[in-house]
Design a protein around this motif. Structure first.
Motif, PDB file in Angstrom:
ATOM      1  N   VAL A  27     -84.093 -16.870-138.166  1.00  0.00           N
ATOM      2  CA  VAL A  27     -83.488 -15.456-138.245  1.00  0.00           C
ATOM      3  C   VAL A  27     -83.907 -14.755-137.079  1.00  0.00           C
ATOM      4  CG1 VAL A  27     -83.533 -13.366-139.433  1.00  0.00           C
ATOM      5  CG2 VAL A  27     -83.239 -15.632-140.587  1.00  0.00           C
ATOM      6  N   PRO A  28     -83.077 -14.182-136.147  1.00  0.00           N
ATOM      7  CA  PRO A  28     -83.680 -13.616-134.873  1.00  0.00           C
ATOM      8  C   PRO A  28     -84.286 -12.187-135.375  1.00  0.00           C
ATOM      9  CG  PRO A  28     -81.219 -13.691-134.845  1.00  0.00           C
ATOM     10  CD  PRO A  28     -81.637 -14.114-136.231  1.00  0.00           C
ATOM     11  N   PRO A  29     -85.581 -11.874-134.625  1.00  0.00           N
ATOM     12  CA  PRO A  29     -86.393 -10.871-135.173  1.00  0.00           C
ATOM     13  C   PRO A  29     -85.572  -9.563-134.964  1.00  0.00           C
ATOM     14  CG  PRO A  29     -87.168 -11.912-133.213  1.00  0.00           C
ATOM     15  CD  PRO A  29     -86.266 -12.870-133.773  1.00  0.00           C
ATOM     16  N   LEU A  30     -85.967  -8.496-135.724  1.00  0.00           N
ATOM     17  CA  LEU A  30     -85.261  -7.324-135.643  1.00  0.00           C
ATOM     18  C   LEU A  30     -85.256  -6.684-134.093  1.00  0.00           C
ATOM     19  CD1 LEU A  30     -84.327  -6.243-138.042  1.00  0.00           C
ATOM     20  CD2 LEU A  30     -85.964  -4.311-138.112  1.00  0.00           C
ATOM     21  N   ALA A  31     -86.413  -7.012-133.445  1.00  0.00           N
ATOM     22  CA  ALA A  31     -86.635  -6.298-132.007  1.00  0.00           C
ATOM     23  C   ALA A  31     -85.356  -6.969-131.149  1.00  0.00           C
ATOM     24  CB  ALA A  31     -88.005  -6.496-131.328  1.00  0.00           C
ATOM     25  N   GLU A  32     -85.214  -8.149-131.347  1.00  0.00           N
ATOM     26  CA  GLU A  32     -84.372  -8.777-130.498  1.00  0.00           C
ATOM     27  C   GLU A  32     -83.067  -8.313-130.696  1.00  0.00           C
ATOM     28  OE1 GLU A  32     -83.083 -13.379-128.985  1.00  0.00           O
ATOM     29  OE2 GLU A  32     -84.945 -13.131-130.235  1.00  0.00           O
ATOM     30  N   SER A  33     -82.438  -8.223-132.002  1.00  0.00           N
ATOM     31  CA  SER A  33     -81.148  -7.871-132.268  1.00  0.00           C
ATOM     32  C   SER A  33     -80.780  -6.510-131.929  1.00  0.00           C
ATOM     33  CB  SER A  33     -80.869  -8.212-133.858  1.00  0.00           C
ATOM     34  OG  SER A  33     -81.656  -6.969-134.617  1.00  0.00           O
ATOM     35  N   GLU A  34     -81.974  -5.897-131.878  1.00  0.00           N
ATOM     36  CA  GLU A  34     -81.595  -4.326-131.401  1.00  0.00           C
ATOM     37  C   GLU A  34     -81.370  -4.076-130.060  1.00  0.00           C
ATOM     38  OE1 GLU A  34     -85.404  -2.582-132.962  1.00  0.00           O
ATOM     39  OE2 GLU A  34     -84.292  -1.956-134.919  1.00  0.00           O
ATOM     40  N   ARG A  35     -81.638  -4.890-129.031  1.00  0.00           N
ATOM     41  CA  ARG A  35     -81.444  -5.094-127.806  1.00  0.00           C
ATOM     42  C   ARG A  35     -80.172  -5.139-127.504  1.00  0.00           C
ATOM     43  NH1 ARG A  35     -84.922  -9.297-125.225  1.00  0.00           N
ATOM     44  NH2 ARG A  35     -82.784 -10.575-125.145  1.00  0.00           N
ATOM     45  N   ASP A  36     -79.553  -6.257-127.812  1.00  0.00           N
ATOM     46  CA  ASP A  36     -78.019  -6.410-127.481  1.00  0.00           C
ATOM     47  C   ASP A  36     -77.233  -6.784-128.615  1.00  0.00           C
ATOM     48  OD1 ASP A  36     -78.907  -8.829-127.408  1.00  0.00           O
ATOM     49  OD2 ASP A  36     -78.320  -9.435-125.442  1.00  0.00           O
ATOM     50  N   GLY A  37     -77.598  -6.441-129.934  1.00  0.00           N
ATOM     51  CA  GLY A  37     -76.859  -6.681-131.031  1.00  0.00           C
ATOM     52  C   GLY A  37     -77.285  -8.132-131.722  1.00  0.00           C
ATOM     53  N   LEU A  38     -76.803  -8.156-133.057  1.00  0.00           N
ATOM     54  CA  LEU A  38     -77.035  -9.336-133.737  1.00  0.00           C
ATOM     55  C   LEU A  38     -76.439 -10.384-133.515  1.00  0.00           C
ATOM     56  CD1 LEU A  38     -78.782 -10.483-136.202  1.00  0.00           C
ATOM     57  CD2 LEU A  38     -77.743  -9.601-137.751  1.00  0.00           C
TER      58      LEU A  38
END
Lengths: 204, 204, 204, 204
Positions: A27-38
Motif C-alpha cells: 500500500v503506498p504510504p500516505l505521504a507519497e499519495s499526497e504528492r500526486d494522488g493515490l
C-alpha cells in the motif's frame, strides 16, 4: 504409503506459497499519495502487480502439473517423499525472488533480480524432473508401469522445459521485464500443454 | 476418534510453518545494493538462506516422520490430541529461532541464538517422544499392538536422538555455523533412517 | 451437504491462525542485545512468549472441541455454515489481541489489552454456543437426535464457560498477567473436560 | 480428474486468504496510546476492523458458494482448473485492497481505495461467472446435465450480481464508507440466497 497425505501436505504448501504473495503488494504510504494522488501512487507500484500475477500463475500451474503427476502414482516411499520435499522447497521459496524482482524491476540492477527469479524456476524444473525420475524408477510406484520409451520421452520433455528456463537466465541480462513476461507466457503454455501426456491422457 | 482430521490439522500446521520461513528471506534495501552491487548484497544475506534451508529440511523431515507414525495409529483420544498439540507447538515455533539465528549467525552472540535453536529441536524431540509414548501406552490406539520389547526399543531410539540435540546445544558455544550444519545433517540422516523401523517396515 | 469440506476449511483456518502467532515473536534488535547481552534481550520479550503459549493452547483446544462437535454432525446447511463462519472469525482474529496483549502486558494500560483479549474469548465462546445451538435446533443435522434435556444440559455447560470468560474481563482490571494465566488454565481445563460429554462419549 | 484435490487446494487458498486479513489489524504504537489512552488509540483504528469484518464475510461467502457449486461437479479438466485458478487469484488478492481501504478510509482519497476494492469484487464476480460458464459448457463435468434454460437462468443471476458490484464502483466516488457497508450487505445477502438455486436445491 498412500499418496493422500503427501497430496494434503503438498496442497497446503502450494496454497500457502501462492497466497503469501499478496503480502508483498504494498500500500503506498500516505505521504507519497499526497504528492500526486493515490491513482498515480498505485500506478507506480505496477512492478509488484506484474510480479504477483506471474508468480501466482507459475505456482498455480506447478500445482496443476503436480496434481496430474500424482494421479498416476499408486504409492510413495521415503526417497519419493524426499524428492517431493525438495520440489516443495523450490515452490515455497518463490515469494522471495518475486519480492526481489518487484523491488528491483525498474532499478539498474534489475538483471540480477531477474536472473535470481529465473534460477529459482530452473531449480523448480530440476526438482520436478528429479521427482518424476525418482517415481518412475521405483517399481510399484505407478498405478500402471511406464514402458522405458515413454519414460524417456516424458523426461526429454521436462529437459526441453529446462532449456527454456536456462534461456530465461540469459534473457535476464537483456531485459528483466521481458524475462518476467516470458515466465508468464511459459506458465500459460504449460497450463494447456500437459507435461506427462502419453502417460496421463488415457488414465483418467 | 479417527486420525483423519488430526492429520489434516497437523498437515496444515506443518505446511504453514514450513512456508512461513520464506517471509524471513530479506530483500536487501536499495541503498545497500547501490554500494557494491546487488550480487554482493544478496551474498551477505547467506545466513538467512542457510537457516532457511536447514529449517525447511528439519520441518519437512518431522512431517515425514509424523506421517509415518500416524500410519500405525488406529484411533486417537484427548491425551493423544493434547500430546500432538504440544508437538505442533514446537514445530510451528521453529520460524522464530530460525529468524533469530539468521540475524545473529555472524554476530558475537551467535552462540546464544544457536543454543535457542538447538533447544527448540530438543523440545521438539521431547514432544515427539511424549507423543509416541502416549500413543503406545494406550490400548487400542495402534492398528497392531506393539510388544513391550519393541516399544522400549523405539523409545530408546528417540532417546538417542535427544542426546544428539543436547550435544548440539553444547556445540552452540563452540560454533554457531557448525551447529546449524549439524542440524541439517541430522535432518538428512533422519529422513532416510526411520524412527520406528521394526513397527513400521512390515506394516505398509 | 456433508461436513467434510466444512471440516477441511475450518481445519485450514485453525491451522493458519495458530501458526501465524509465531510472526509476533520478535527477534530483539542488534542494538538492544549489544547493551546487556542477547540472553537478557530475549528475556525481556517474555510477555510475547507467554501470550504465544496461551493463545496457541486456546486455539488448539477450540480446534479439538470443534472437531469433537463435528463428529456428531451428519449434514450441514447454510445457517450452520454461516454460524461456523462467525466462529472462525472469532478464532482467526485471535493473533490480533495476542499481539496487543504481548505489546502492552508490562505497560500501565495492560488492563485494556487484557480486557480486549478476554472479550475476544467471550465472543468466541458465544459463537461456539450459537453454532451448537444452530446445529441442535435443525432436524437431521445430528447423526443421532439429541433429546431436549441433553440439549439444554450441553447449552448450560457452554453458558457456564461464558461466565468464566466474563469474569476474565473483570480480572483484566485487577491484573493483566493473572488474566492471561487464567485463559491458559481454562484452555487446559477445557482440553480434558469435554464440552459435549453426554452426547459425545458413547458416540465414538 | 476428480474434484477432491481441486477442493483441497481451493479450501487452502480460501482459508489462508481469510486468515491473513488479521495481519493488517494494527496494534497502536505505545507513543500514541500514551497521548490519550489505549481505548482511544484502538478506537481510531476502526476502519481496519470494519474492513476486516467485511472482507472476512466476503471471502467466507465466496467459499460457501464455491463449495455449493463444486457439489454439482463430477469431474474437472484443465480449462476448469485454469478458470478456478483465476478465481482463486481474485480471492487471494483481497487482503491487498482491504489493507488499502483500511489505510485510506478516512483520507481525502478514500474514493480511489473504495473503487479499487469494488473493482476487485467485480473481477471476482467475473471469475466466478467464467468458472460456472466453463463448467456448464463442458459435457460430463456436472453430476447431472443442466438444461439450457436453467443454465441461462443461473448465468443471468451471476450477471445481476455483477451489476451491483459495478454500482459499488460508482458509489465509491460518493462515499467510501457506504461502499464498504454495501459490500458487507451483499455478502450477507449472498450467504442466504444461493447463486445456483434451481440446480442446487434438489441435489443434496
Amino acid at each position: 504409503m498412500r499418496t493422500s497425505r503427501l497430496e494434503a501436505f503438498s496442497d497446503g504448501v502450494f496454497a500457502i506459497a501462492i497466497t503469501l504473495l499478496v503480502l508483498d503488494l504494498a500500500v503506498p504510504p500516505l505521504a507519497e499519495s499526497e504528492r500526486d494522488g493515490l491513482w498515480a501512487a498505485l500506478g507506480r507500484e505496477w512492478p509488484s502487480y506484474f510480479a504477483y500475477l506471474v508468480s501466482f500463475l507459475v505456482i498455480g500451474i506447478i500445482w496443476i502439473n503436480h496434481h496430474t503427476m500424482l494421479t498416476l502414482v499408486e504409492r510413495v516411499d521415503r526417497p519419493i517423499l524426499f524428492a517431493n520435499l525438495v520440489l516443495l522447497m523450490t515452490v515455497s521459496v518463490i515469494p522471495f525472488p518475486t519480492r526481489l524482482l518487484a523491488e528491483y524491476l525498474l532499478e539498474p540492477e534489475a538483471h540480477v533480480a531477474a536472473a535470481v527469479y529465473s534460477a529459482t524456476m530452473l531449480a523448480m524444473g530440476a526438482a520436478f524432473y528429479a521427482l518424476w525420475s525418482t517415481i518412475t524408477r521405483r517399481p510399484g510406484s505407478l498405478r500402471r508401469p511406464l514402458d522405458p520409451e515413454t519414460r524417456r520421452a516424458t523426461l526429454r520433455r521436462f529437459g526441453a522445459g529446462q532449456v527454456l528456463y536456462a534461456a530465461a537466465i540469459g534473457l535476464s541480462f537483456v531485459s528483466a521485464i521481458a524475462t518476467l513476461a516470458l515466465h508468464g507466457a511459459l506458465g500459460i503454455y504449460y497450463c494447456f500443454d500437459q507435461l506427462t501426456p502419453s502417460a496421463g491422457d488415457d488414465d483418467r
